[in-house]
Design a protein around this motif. Structure first.
Motif, short mmCIF file in Angstrom:
data_model
loop_
_atom_site.label_atom_id
_atom_site.label_comp_id
_atom_site.label_asym_id
_atom_site.label_seq_id
_atom_site.Cartn_x
_atom_site.Cartn_y
_atom_site.Cartn_z
N ASP A 116 50.11 68.13 51.32
CA ASP A 116 50.22 68.03 49.86
C ASP A 116 50.52 66.60 49.44
O ASP A 116 50.07 66.15 48.38
CB ASP A 116 51.32 68.98 49.38
CG ASP A 116 51.46 68.98 47.87
OD1 ASP A 116 50.51 69.40 47.19
OD2 ASP A 116 52.52 68.54 47.38
N SER A 117 51.27 65.86 50.26
CA SER A 117 51.58 64.46 49.92
C SER A 117 50.32 63.61 49.86
O SER A 117 50.20 62.71 49.02
CB SER A 117 52.57 63.88 50.93
OG SER A 117 52.01 63.88 52.24
N ARG B 163 48.54 64.46 46.59
CA ARG B 163 49.22 63.86 45.43
C ARG B 163 49.04 62.35 45.37
O ARG B 163 49.22 61.74 44.30
CB ARG B 163 50.72 64.22 45.47
CG ARG B 163 50.99 65.67 45.12
CD ARG B 163 52.47 65.99 44.98
NE ARG B 163 53.12 66.15 46.29
CZ ARG B 163 53.96 65.28 46.81
NH1 ARG B 163 54.25 64.16 46.15
NH2 ARG B 163 54.51 65.50 47.98
N SER B 164 48.68 61.73 46.48
CA SER B 164 48.46 60.28 46.48
C SER B 164 47.07 59.88 46.02
O SER B 164 46.81 58.69 45.82
CB SER B 164 48.70 59.73 47.89
OG SER B 164 47.68 60.18 48.80
N THR C 143 50.47 70.06 41.54
CA THR C 143 49.89 68.72 41.41
C THR C 143 48.83 68.47 42.48
O THR C 143 47.77 67.91 42.21
CB THR C 143 50.98 67.65 41.51
OG1 THR C 143 51.97 67.89 40.50
CG2 THR C 143 50.40 66.26 41.33
N GLY C 144 49.14 68.89 43.71
CA GLY C 144 48.17 68.72 44.79
C GLY C 144 46.88 69.46 44.52
O GLY C 144 45.78 68.95 44.79
N ASN D 143 44.78 67.63 41.87
CA ASN D 143 44.02 66.52 42.45
C ASN D 143 42.89 67.01 43.34
O ASN D 143 41.82 66.40 43.39
CB ASN D 143 44.96 65.62 43.25
CG ASN D 143 45.94 64.86 42.36
OD1 ASN D 143 45.90 64.97 41.14
ND2 ASN D 143 46.82 64.10 42.98
#
Length: 401
Positions: A104-105, A108-109, A134-135, A138
């Motif tokens: 997920d990080s 989100r990036s 949020t992930g 995106n």
């Protein structure tokens, strides 16, 4: 060419260089061998001995990545988010990362701001884990061409899947079961226009143990699979299971019709593999076995109310020709089925190649021996499956999607 002072070795893989002071090598090994030879000659006092300083320049010209590369399996690698981002940008035609699960990080990036250099990657198959709201936002903007999505422990709104119009294979693993979560999944299947194009659905729920202070759950509503079947017109593979729970789990039912054997739906014409976890009601067995002419594998975990008469009613002999494609009939536990059901199954499925699990049916050792003798005496190519088939079956892989 070798020059005593300075000695310039220029390795270039893209083209041959024949200028003064430059030597081209086809491989790194060739350069290493030649360079070691030069050093040995210098140390022994040969031509161009160690009386002069030597300048060595090694240059490697990177080649562009093959434009035909479609799948790059980076499973079990320690690639970072930065490296993964660079990989997706450099390989512009990449369709799959194998079974590598993105975090997920990383999602989100990603850049989804249209005024900047917005990320757009052409992956068709994607594995992810613990994707947040949020992930997922995106993901649908960057990977808009996804056709196959596998997600462990999803934490996003299931309705967001509707923003993936090309989605064909959906696998959700370790979904925390609750009535609101189940309703959101059913809402997606019933109201999303793209759901009718799904060819594979795999849902694996985990039922959380109750806290000691909570009131025990006395009634758990059934999961009505008809709400999924009636919308997915191209469905070929359907799997639903409940795992890691010692308490009661929902049963699977087909409650949309009073007479479930008189059901005609588009998905039943394409359905090839089904696997129903936990308790399965007779209505589901009747619908699937009576309306799916292209069914290849039927797997069910526990059919507590399915008796010989119920199975015989679901498999009328006069329609055996419409069930010619079924190869595997497997019910892990059926306490009411006797050895008589074996003969019903043989007549109902003319091309049956494997069935089971007799050890969890109402069949004693003598009955199992009688079935084995019947298979041997009639020279039948039928394999009797044991309990392990439920946990390590390869039947799904044999179905072409």
């Amino acid at each position: 060419k070798l020059v005593q002072h300075p000695l310039l070795l220029h390795e270039e893989f893209s083209r041959s260089v024949d200028s003064l002071g430059c030597v081209g090598f086809s491989t790194w090994r060739a350069f290493r061998n030649r360079f070691q030879t030069c050093l040995k000659q210098g140390s022994t006092g040969g031509s161009g001995s160690g009386q002069h300083e030597v300048l060595v320049e090694v240059k490697q010209v990177l080649q562009p990545i093959c434009l035909s590369l479609r799948t790059l399996d980076i499973t079990d690698t320690s690639i970072t988010n930065v490296g993964l981002h660079m990989l997706c940008r450099k390989i512009q035609n990449l369709n799959s990362l194998g079974e590598y699960s993105i975090s997920d990080s990383f999602l989100r990036s990603l850049c989804v701001v249209s005024s900047l250099q917005m990320d757009k990657f052409p992956l068709l198959s994607l594995h992810a884990r613990k994707v947040s709201y949020t992930g997922m936002y995106n993901l649908v903007h960057v990977y808009g061409n996804i056709k196959s999505l596998t997600c462990w422990e999803p934490m996003f709104d299931i309705w967001d899947l509707s923003y993936l119009p090309l989605l064909r294979h959906l696998t959700l693993i370790r979904v925390r079961y609750s009535e609101p979560v189940l309703n959101s999944i059913i809402h997606y299947f019933e109201n999303c226009k793209g759901a009718k194009h799904l060819e594979k659905i795999c849902l694996e729920f985990i039922v959380q143990d109750q806290d000691t202070q909570d009131i025990p759950v006395l009634y758990i509503p059934e999961v009505d699979v008809s709400k999924i079947f009636h919308r997915c017109e191209a469905l070929k593979v359907f799997i639903i299971e409940f795992k890691d729970s010692l308490q009661a789990t929902p049963s699977l039912g087909y409650s949309s019709y009073n007479n479930p054997r008189n059901v005609t739906r588009a998905c039943f014409q394409s359905l090839a593999h089904v696997q129903f976890g936990q308790m399965v009601q007779n209505s589901v067995v009747s619908v699937i076995l009576g309306n799916c002419p292209n069914l290849v594998n039927f797997h069910a975990n526990n059919c507590p109310d399915l008796g010989d008469a119920n199975l015989s009613d679901a498999l009328p002999i006069d329609k055996a020709a419409t069930r010619g494609k079924l190869r595997c009939f497997y019910i892990y536990e059926a306490p009411l089925l006797t050895e008589n059901s074996f003969y019903t199954i043989l007549e109902a499925f003319p091309n049956l190649s494997q069935f089971g699990n007799l050890s969890r049916w109402r069949v004693n050792c003598e009955g199992i021996q009688q079935i084995v003798r019947s298979i041997r005496d009639n020279n039948l190519e039928v394999e009797i499956l044991c309990g392990s088939h439920w946990f390590q079956s390869s039947c799904e892989k044999e179905v072409t999607i």
